[in-house]
Design a protein around this motif. Structure first.
Motif, PDB file in Angstrom:
ATOM      1  N   SER A   1       7.000  -0.968   0.833  1.00 34.53           N
ATOM      2  CA  SER A   1       6.955  -2.120   1.734  1.00 34.53           C
ATOM      3  C   SER A   1       7.063  -1.747   3.202  1.00 34.53           C
ATOM      4  N   GLY A   2       7.820  -0.666   3.530  1.00 35.68           N
ATOM      5  CA  GLY A   2       8.104  -0.369   4.923  1.00 35.68           C
ATOM      6  C   GLY A   2       9.025  -1.391   5.551  1.00 35.68           C
ATOM      7  N   ALA A   3       9.824  -2.072   4.734  1.00 30.55           N
ATOM      8  CA  ALA A   3      10.698  -3.130   5.223  1.00 30.55           C
ATOM      9  C   ALA A   3      11.954  -2.545   5.848  1.00 30.55           C
ATOM     10  N   SER A   4      12.568  -3.348   6.716  1.00 22.73           N
ATOM     11  CA  SER A   4      13.847  -2.984   7.317  1.00 22.73           C
ATOM     12  C   SER A   4      14.983  -3.863   6.815  1.00 22.73           C
ATOM     13  N   ARG A   5      14.639  -4.909   6.073  1.00 23.43           N
ATOM     14  CA  ARG A   5      15.660  -5.816   5.553  1.00 23.43           C
ATOM     15  C   ARG A   5      15.214  -6.356   4.202  1.00 23.43           C
ATOM     16  N   CYS A   6      16.181  -6.517   3.295  1.00 22.05           N
ATOM     17  CA  CYS A   6      15.893  -7.038   1.960  1.00 22.05           C
ATOM     18  C   CYS A   6      17.045  -7.948   1.543  1.00 22.05           C
TER      19      CYS A   6
ATOM     20  N   VAL B   1      17.368   0.521   4.672  1.00 21.43           N
ATOM     21  CA  VAL B   1      16.999  -0.892   4.600  1.00 21.43           C
ATOM     22  C   VAL B   1      18.285  -1.709   4.563  1.00 21.43           C
ATOM     23  N   THR B   2      18.423  -2.649   5.494  1.00 22.64           N
ATOM     24  CA  THR B   2      19.589  -3.525   5.515  1.00 22.64           C
ATOM     25  C   THR B   2      19.528  -4.458   4.318  1.00 22.64           C
ATOM     26  N   ALA B   3      20.559  -4.434   3.484  1.00 25.00           N
ATOM     27  CA  ALA B   3      20.536  -5.167   2.222  1.00 25.00           C
ATOM     28  C   ALA B   3      21.558  -6.291   2.239  1.00 25.00           C
ATOM     29  N   ASP B   4      21.135  -7.444   1.737  1.00 21.75           N
ATOM     30  CA  ASP B   4      22.027  -8.589   1.521  1.00 21.75           C
ATOM     31  C   ASP B   4      22.010  -8.869   0.026  1.00 21.75           C
ATOM     32  N   ILE B   5      23.028  -8.371  -0.688  1.00 18.78           N
ATOM     33  CA  ILE B   5      23.059  -8.398  -2.144  1.00 18.78           C
ATOM     34  C   ILE B   5      24.329  -9.102  -2.594  1.00 18.78           C
ATOM     35  N   PRO B   6      24.246 -10.002  -3.566  1.00 20.47           N
ATOM     36  CA  PRO B   6      25.444 -10.703  -4.033  1.00 20.47           C
ATOM     37  C   PRO B   6      26.408  -9.766  -4.724  1.00 20.47           C
TER      38      PRO B   6
ATOM     39  N   GLY C   1       0.804  -1.202   0.000  1.00 20.39           N
ATOM     40  CA  GLY C   1       0.000   0.000   0.000  1.00 20.39           C
ATOM     41  C   GLY C   1       0.841   1.257   0.000  1.00 20.39           C
ATOM     42  N   PRO C   2       0.421   2.309  -0.717  1.00 20.82           N
ATOM     43  CA  PRO C   2       1.176   3.542  -0.770  1.00 20.82           C
ATOM     44  C   PRO C   2       1.191   4.306   0.514  1.00 20.82           C
ATOM     45  N   GLY C   3       0.353   3.933   1.488  1.00 24.36           N
ATOM     46  CA  GLY C   3       0.340   4.668   2.744  1.00 24.36           C
ATOM     47  C   GLY C   3       1.602   4.540   3.536  1.00 24.36           C
ATOM     48  N   ALA C   4       2.326   3.445   3.278  1.00 22.90           N
ATOM     49  CA  ALA C   4       3.582   3.258   4.017  1.00 22.90           C
ATOM     50  C   ALA C   4       4.738   3.994   3.394  1.00 22.90           C
ATOM     51  N   GLU C   5       4.504   4.675   2.272  1.00 25.15           N
ATOM     52  CA  GLU C   5       5.606   5.301   1.558  1.00 25.15           C
ATOM     53  C   GLU C   5       6.241   6.429   2.342  1.00 25.15           C
ATOM     54  N   THR C   6       5.447   7.134   3.145  1.00 24.64           N
ATOM     55  CA  THR C   6       5.969   8.295   3.856  1.00 24.64           C
ATOM     56  C   THR C   6       6.471   7.973   5.248  1.00 24.64           C
ATOM     57  N   VAL C   7       6.421   6.683   5.633  1.00 21.40           N
ATOM     58  CA  VAL C   7       6.833   6.341   6.995  1.00 21.40           C
ATOM     59  C   VAL C   7       8.290   6.650   7.209  1.00 21.40           C
ATOM     60  N   GLY C   8       9.155   6.159   6.268  1.00 22.34           N
ATOM     61  CA  GLY C   8      10.586   6.397   6.435  1.00 22.34           C
ATOM     62  C   GLY C   8      10.938   7.860   6.301  1.00 22.34           C
ATOM     63  N   ALA C   9      10.196   8.596   5.457  1.00 25.29           N
ATOM     64  CA  ALA C   9      10.522   9.997   5.242  1.00 25.29           C
ATOM     65  C   ALA C   9      10.189  10.860   6.440  1.00 25.29           C
ATOM     66  N   GLU C  10       9.314  10.360   7.313  1.00 22.43           N
ATOM     67  CA  GLU C  10       8.901  11.162   8.450  1.00 22.43           C
ATOM     68  C   GLU C  10       9.732  10.917   9.699  1.00 22.43           C
ATOM     69  N   ARG C  11      10.756  10.103   9.583  1.00 24.58           N
ATOM     70  CA  ARG C  11      11.642   9.937  10.731  1.00 24.58           C
ATOM     71  C   ARG C  11      12.327  11.251  11.036  1.00 24.58           C
ATOM     72  N   MET C  12      12.424  11.562  12.296  1.00 29.56           N
ATOM     73  CA  MET C  12      12.920  12.880  12.671  1.00 29.56           C
ATOM     74  C   MET C  12      14.360  13.075  12.249  1.00 29.56           C
TER      75      MET C  12
ATOM     76  N   ASN D   1      11.084  -8.056   4.472  1.00 28.19           N
ATOM     77  CA  ASN D   1      10.277  -8.333   5.666  1.00 28.19           C
ATOM     78  C   ASN D   1       9.241  -7.249   5.892  1.00 28.19           C
ATOM     79  N   GLY D   2       8.792  -6.630   4.805  1.00 28.53           N
ATOM     80  CA  GLY D   2       7.815  -5.560   4.917  1.00 28.53           C
ATOM     81  C   GLY D   2       6.419  -6.064   5.235  1.00 28.53           C
ATOM     82  N   SER D   3       5.539  -5.101   5.464  1.00 26.21           N
ATOM     83  CA  SER D   3       4.161  -5.431   5.848  1.00 26.21           C
ATOM     84  C   SER D   3       3.308  -5.829   4.667  1.00 26.21           C
TER      85      SER D   3
END
Length: 398
Positions: free
Chosen positions: A317-322, A281-286, A4-15, A344-346
């Motif tokens: 996604s609002g994920a913290s890990r990918c 977002v914590t990334a595990d990328i080859p 959902g697009p509602g989670a798009e602004t969650v990270g941007a609103e961190r103080m 691991n997003g919602s």
């Protein structure tokens, strides 16, 4: 992915976005206030001493005045030095003034004021050059012990370890900040150099593609012009050759442009690392893709799939890990290259695939591949498969 697009602004609103440079003057001010305000806890003992009424009126007024001057100088020194550094001589003068004022207040008002030496130690570690700070911090602790011999030896001994640790910790923090700034500058320089190298490569390719063809066209045009009055048949042959060379040059240019426009999986992996890091977002990328023998259409389709998946992780996604995996598998239909992107997003609230996934499915089908996307136990997963072209052992790129 259809989060959902509602989670798009969650990270941007961190103080305060940790690990990222300040984007506005307000962000920079908040970071400075937070960093400096943490250390103001050591003022509780002097303030409590002044409010207790143990001193004369003149002593209390002098104590408040001295404390105000001390805090003002300390904030000016540290707050100002976190931006554009002050002149070295001015820094040394202010640090020395803080040490003298702290000593004077401790000798006149008692051991409750030993906490001021913590600020002197912090100022030494935060503003002085590293070599000077290594001498100034133990010197601050030594002065406090000497003052403690006259005011309160036990209280001074209790604080000496804290004064040393807090000062040397500040030197480490300052070095870490400087290293981070240098790394950001180096990354910007590398990006600029990569862009310049790409321009040079484009110029070299265009020269190699068109230089010979245009030279040949010019030469044959001159020959046709000379032959035209007396030998029209030979001139017509030269014109036919010019047409053939021109058509071939056009084909070469189109192929080159198509190659430049085609996304590369290695480049998309690097871009995904940067995008996910910027979104916290914590990334595990080859690090390697293992694309030997893979057709260009298959690689391009996987690159588009990775771009779409990472974009959805960052935006919705609002994920913290990918986690990104690139696997080469052997199936009954032949070898395939599999791209897996799991977060691991919602997840989203949509009832069906979005336009991005629909277009991606069509793109993969044109390359002979398939797409699977949906919720898993702890998040969302997208799996894209394309023909690998040649047989190979089963392996992992991550």
């Amino acid at each position: 992915m259809t989060q959902g697009p509602g989670a798009e602004t969650v990270g941007a609103e961190r103080m305060i976005p940790l690990g990222q440079p300040p984007r506005t003057g307000r962000d920079l001010l908040l970071r400075k206030l937070l960093w400096i305000g943490v250390w103001l806890v050591f003022l509780s003992s002097p303030i409590h001493d002044l409010l207790s009424g143990h001193h004369t009126t003149a002593g209390t007024v002098g104590g408040w005045l001295g404390l105000a001057v001390f805090v003002g100088v300390y904030l000016t020194l540290v707050f100002r030095n976190m931006g554009t550094p002050l002149a070295p001589r001015f820094v040394i003068i202010l640090v020395a003034f803080l040490g003298v004022l702290a000593t004077l207040l401790c000798l006149t008002l008692g051991p409750s004021w030993f906490g001021l030496y913590c600020y002197v130690s912090v100022a030494c570690g935060a503003t002085l050059p590293l070599r000077a700070a290594y001498w100034a911090i133990p010197g601050t602790a030594g002065v406090m012990l000497l003052v403690g011999l006259h005011v309160g030896e036990r209280e001074a001994q209790d604080l000496v370890i804290l004064v040393l640790l807090i000062g040397f910790a500040m030197t480490g923090v300052v070095q870490l900040i400087r290293t981070t700034v240098e790394l950001r500058r180096a990354r910007a320089t590398v990006a600029q150099l990569a862009a310049n190298e790409e321009r040079l490569r484009l110029a070299r390719d265009l020269h190699d593609l068109l230089g010979h063809s245009l030279s040949l066209i010019t030469l044959k045009s001159e020959l046709a012009g000379r032959m035209l009055p007396g030998h029209p048949d030979k001139a017509a042959q030269q014109v036919a050759d010019i047409e053939q060379v021109s058509r071939q040059a056009l084909v070469d240019v189109r192929e080159a442009v198509t190659g430049y426009r085609r996304p590369r999986l290695a480049a998309e992996l690097a871009g995904a690392q940067v995008a996910l890091a910027a979104a916290a977002v914590t990334a595990d990328i080859p690090a390697e893709t293992g694309l030997e023998g893979v057709p260009e259409d298959s690689e391009s389709a996987l690159a588009w799939a990775l771009r779409e998946a990472v974009t959805n992780v960052v935006r919705h996604s609002g994920a913290s890990r990918c986690t990104v995996e690139v696997l080469r598998r052997q199936t009954l239909d032949g070898p395939v290259l599999e791209l897996s992107v799991e977060d691991n997003g919602s997840g989203g609230s949509g009832k069906g695939p979005g336009n991005g996934l629909t277009g991606l499915t069509e793109r993969l089908e044109k390359a002979g591949g398939t797409l699977e996307a949906g919720r898993v136990r702890h998040g969302f997963r997208l799996v894209a498969r394309v023909p690998a072209g040649t047989a190979a052992d089963v392996g992992s790129g991550s």
